[in-house]
Design a protein around this motif. Structure first.
Motif, mmCIF file in Angstrom:
data_model
loop_
_atom_site.group_PDB
_atom_site.id
_atom_site.type_symbol
_atom_site.label_atom_id
_atom_site.label_comp_id
_atom_site.label_asym_id
_atom_site.label_seq_id
_atom_site.Cartn_x
_atom_site.Cartn_y
_atom_site.Cartn_z
ATOM 1 N N LEU A 252 91.694 -40.841 18.507
ATOM 2 C CA LEU A 252 93.000 -40.281 18.330
ATOM 3 C C LEU A 252 94.110 -41.354 18.178
ATOM 4 C CD1 LEU A 252 94.364 -37.493 18.419
ATOM 5 C CD2 LEU A 252 94.826 -37.784 20.638
ATOM 6 N N VAL A 253 94.912 -40.985 17.306
ATOM 7 C CA VAL A 253 96.230 -42.052 17.381
ATOM 8 C C VAL A 253 97.184 -41.286 17.124
ATOM 9 C CG1 VAL A 253 97.327 -43.677 15.412
ATOM 10 C CG2 VAL A 253 94.864 -43.974 16.142
ATOM 11 N N THR A 254 98.208 -41.532 17.990
ATOM 12 C CA THR A 254 99.363 -40.671 18.071
ATOM 13 C C THR A 254 100.777 -41.638 18.149
ATOM 14 O OG1 THR A 254 98.177 -39.215 19.704
ATOM 15 C CG2 THR A 254 100.653 -39.006 19.716
ATOM 16 N N TYR A 255 101.671 -41.215 17.457
ATOM 17 C CA TYR A 255 102.945 -41.714 17.396
ATOM 18 C C TYR A 255 103.796 -40.905 18.214
ATOM 19 C CZ TYR A 255 107.711 -42.811 15.476
ATOM 20 O OH TYR A 255 109.056 -43.208 15.385
ATOM 21 N N ALA A 256 104.541 -41.636 19.143
ATOM 22 C CA ALA A 256 105.578 -40.751 19.903
ATOM 23 C C ALA A 256 107.108 -41.379 19.882
ATOM 24 C CB ALA A 256 104.946 -40.528 21.427
ATOM 25 N N GLU A 257 108.003 -40.500 19.917
ATOM 26 C CA GLU A 257 109.340 -41.173 20.257
ATOM 27 C C GLU A 257 110.190 -40.487 21.080
ATOM 28 O OE1 GLU A 257 112.853 -41.730 16.582
ATOM 29 O OE2 GLU A 257 111.087 -41.311 16.140
ATOM 30 N N LYS A 258 110.969 -40.869 21.782
ATOM 31 C CA LYS A 258 111.749 -40.551 22.809
ATOM 32 C C LYS A 258 112.868 -41.357 23.264
ATOM 33 C CE LYS A 258 111.391 -38.534 27.620
ATOM 34 N NZ LYS A 258 110.439 -38.106 28.656
ATOM 35 N N ASP A 259 114.022 -41.053 23.273
ATOM 36 C CA ASP A 259 115.204 -41.819 23.834
ATOM 37 C C ASP A 259 115.524 -43.303 23.035
ATOM 38 O OD1 ASP A 259 115.950 -39.809 25.600
ATOM 39 O OD2 ASP A 259 114.709 -40.682 27.338
#
Length: 489
Positions: A252-259
């Motif tokens: 699994l590859v996941t791109y996450a964005e927060k603040d």
């Protein structure tokens, strides 16, 4: 006297212990892990590795391979609306039992964008093969492009690919670290990020689907990032790709964005379907326990002060230097910017920003946590206002020729002296205006620079006050660091 001496010694020990405690760097948090065999979290903007578990061992990637395929296709395709026709080889030359989403057949045709959607959202092996043939003429030629891309993004672990789909092949292996570098490049590409964050897309009519068909993303964290009732609810998850084969297990590859922070997580070889819970655990850890600090807002060396800065044999005024706006470093949440160690790199790579004179590299407890380009504003050239000799040539030949042409054009000797005088006067007036304009511009730039310097000094004093330093103490500490560095070198 003995009592006084003991008291003084105790006081010195207390003060030294307090100073060491104040200057000690917090440890890099490591109190988490994954049940998958390998996992990593990398900050996209700084490149810092925040979490690492067996990140340099090579493993089968499965369909997360298609992220690299998508990036190579996007970088080598000018028209995403161009038609791609599926060959028999693209449709049927696949591993037995690997499936054929929506029953694609020889002669089916769709646009590059539609193929990308089908490949990323539904993990279509046939779409991956067809795109490879469209871009490179053959799958083998496309694989060469994929492996060349590995070098460009900085892969170091010997990763290599043998097909564009990720199906089992003993020659297809990737490390978690290299896969994070690949994913970082993918998600820094706006079009690739758009494709990988699409939740639903319509695929037009094919031989076996005359009405067309709608497809949706398989990545559960992205699919459910707006569904608080789901066990996969993770609002920060914005894009990614799933993978599974008998050799690879779940990947699994996941791109996450927060603040304002952007992270990529990779997990390899999950055999108990823990890839989603592992990913949520390490991303949550990275968001909560770490922070990014913008170099330009915090770094005071090289860009402040009044003494010239010598870089690779060239002297610069601090007011001529600045750090690139986007550069950040990643630190533990309770660490300070000044806890990071830094080194100046003057031998720059072939590809570097315009105006770069050096690169500042940051280390925290033996970890690379980011870098920043040191740029020259070129203000030193403003002081060298042009002189008449510089504009007309060192020997004045251009001005002389101009005068001769003007004289010949008049055909009257009685106007020779006045015309020359007028020409000379005109040139003097022009230079006067240019000089005055240059002086005005220079004054404005210097005034703005003084304002910027004052603002930087105020910020510096505030930051130093927060960590309990006076400017004199901090300058002395910097000087000691420079001296130790010089002695070591």
């Amino acid at each position: 006297m003995r009592k006084i001496g003991c008291m003084l010694l105790s006081l010195i020990l207390i003060l030294n212990f307090s100073l060491v405690t104040a200057l000690a760097r917090p440890e890099w948090p490591k109190d988490t892990g994954v049940q998958s065999e390998a996992g990593i979290v990398m900050d996209i903007d700084s490149g810092a590795v925040i979490f690492a578990q067996d990140i340099h061992s090579l493993r089968a990637p499965a369909s997360i391979t298609k992220l690299l395929t998508a990036l190579v296709v996007i970088e080598h395709t000018k028209d995403l609306e161009a038609q791609v026709t599926f060959s028999r080889d693209a449709v049927y030359n696949v591993e037995s039992g690997s499936g054929n989403k929506f029953g694609l057949d020889t002669g089916d045709s769709m646009t590059v964008r539609e193929c990308l959607n089908l490949m990323v959202l539904q993990s279509s092996n046939q779409a991956a093969n067809a795109l490879a043939e469209y871009v490179a003429g053959s799958r083998s030629a496309f694989v060469d492009m994929m492996n060349e891309k590995l070098k460009e993004v900085g892969c170091v672990d010997g990763s290599q690919f043998a097909n564009p789909s990720g199906l089992n092949d003993d020659n297809q292996r990737v490390s978690a670290y290299d896969m994070a570098l690949i994913a970082r490049a993918v998600f820094q590409n706006p079009l690739a990020l758009e494709i990988c964050s699409t939740k639903r897309a319509f695929i037009p009519a094919t031989v076996n689907n005359p009405e067309g068909v709608s497809c949706s993303i398989e990545h559960q964290l992205v699919k459910n990032n707006e569904n608080p009732d789901s066990e996969y609810y993770f609002p920060a998850a914005k894009a990614g790709k799933t993978g599974w084969t008998s050799q690879a297990g779940q990947t699994l590859v996941t791109y996450a964005e927060k603040d304002g922070r952007r992270l990529v997580a990779v997990t390899l070889k999950s055999t108990e379907k823990t890839h989603y819970s592992d990913t949520m655990t390490i991303l949550d850890f990275a968001f909560k326990r770490f922070k990014n600090a913008r170099v330009r807002d915090n770094e005071i060396e090289y860009v402040t002060g009044t003494e010239p800065v010598l870089i690779d044999g060239t002297a610069y005024e601090p007011s001529e230097l600045m750090f690139d706006e986007a550069a950040v470093i990643t630190l533990p949440e309770d660490a300070r910017f000044t806890d990071a160690e830094k080194s100046l790199e003057t031998k720059l790579p072939q590809k570097h920003p315009k105006g770069a004179v050096a690169r500042l590299n940051y280390i925290y407890n033996e970890r690379e946590i980011g870098s920043a380009w040191l740029l020259s504003t070129g203000q030193n050239t403003v002081d060298a206002l042009a002189t008449p000799g510089e504009l007309t040539g060192n020997d004045g030949s251009e001005a002389g020729n101009t005068g001769a042409k003007a004289e010949g054009a008049l055909h009257s000797s009685q106007f020779k002296i006045p015309r020359r005088m007028m020409l000379a006067a005109g040139i003097l007036v022009c230079f006067g205006l240019l000089s005055e304009a240059g002086i005005i511009i220079l004054r404005k730039k210097r005034r703005k620079e003084r304002e910027r310097q004052n603002e930087l000094r105020q910020k510096r004093r505030a930051r130093l006050a927060e960590i309990g330093f006076t400017e004199e103490e901090f300058d002395r500490l910097l000087e000691e660091r420079r001296r130790r560095r010089d002695e070591e070198s």
